[in-house]
Design a protein around this motif. Sequence first.
Motif, short mmCIF file in Angstrom:
data_model
loop_
_atom_site.label_atom_id
_atom_site.label_comp_id
_atom_site.label_asym_id
_atom_site.label_seq_id
_atom_site.Cartn_x
_atom_site.Cartn_y
_atom_site.Cartn_z
N LYS A 8 0.84 -1.19 0.00
CA LYS A 8 0.00 0.00 0.00
C LYS A 8 0.88 1.25 0.00
O LYS A 8 1.90 1.30 0.67
N ARG A 13 -3.62 3.57 -0.71
CA ARG A 13 -3.92 3.00 -2.03
C ARG A 13 -3.13 1.70 -2.22
O ARG A 13 -1.93 1.66 -2.00
N ILE A 14 -3.83 0.64 -2.61
CA ILE A 14 -3.17 -0.63 -2.90
C ILE A 14 -2.47 -0.51 -4.25
O ILE A 14 -3.10 -0.18 -5.26
N THR A 15 -1.16 -0.77 -4.25
CA THR A 15 -0.40 -0.66 -5.49
C THR A 15 -0.08 -2.03 -6.09
O THR A 15 0.14 -2.14 -7.29
N VAL A 71 -1.06 -2.65 -9.87
CA VAL A 71 -2.10 -1.70 -10.24
C VAL A 71 -1.41 -0.45 -10.81
O VAL A 71 -0.57 0.15 -10.13
N ASP A 80 -9.82 4.17 -10.61
CA ASP A 80 -9.00 3.77 -9.48
C ASP A 80 -9.86 3.53 -8.24
O ASP A 80 -9.60 2.59 -7.48
N GLU A 81 -10.88 4.34 -8.05
CA GLU A 81 -11.80 4.14 -6.92
C GLU A 81 -12.44 2.76 -6.97
O GLU A 81 -12.52 2.06 -5.96
N GLN A 84 -9.79 0.02 -6.32
CA GLN A 84 -9.43 -0.03 -4.89
C GLN A 84 -10.53 -0.67 -4.07
O GLN A 84 -10.26 -1.47 -3.17
N GLU A 88 -9.98 -3.99 -1.92
CA GLU A 88 -10.25 -3.97 -0.47
C GLU A 88 -11.24 -5.08 -0.10
O GLU A 88 -11.11 -5.73 0.93
#
Length: 110
Positions: A8, A13-15, A71, A80-81, A84, A88
């Motif tokens: 993250k 944000r998860i990358t 990502v 992106d929303e 994510q 999640e």
Amino acid sequence: MIQVNVVKHPTGRITSFTMDGHAEFAEHGKDLVCAGVTAVSFGALNAILSLTDAELSIEQGEEGGFLKCLVPEDLPAGTDEKVQLLLEGMIVSLQMIEREYSKYIQITFR
């Protein structure tokens, strides 16, 4: 044991995430932990690919037991929303599996 590593950004944000290993809960073909982790992770990736325009970088091991997803950093905000949120959701489901089967799956965050 299945090792799940989630990376993250400091913003949350998860990358990327990587999954590696086998649960070894039961013999091949009857391993519920492996089946659950596979279903959750591939379900999330398939949802992202079907419901968004995101082009993820996905790498899979030939023998199974390895999955890596990167990502892109330059996704439009709305895309992106969605990505994510789906990732999640995947993590929540994996954490539920980890809660019940902690000998067979471990999730770490960096």
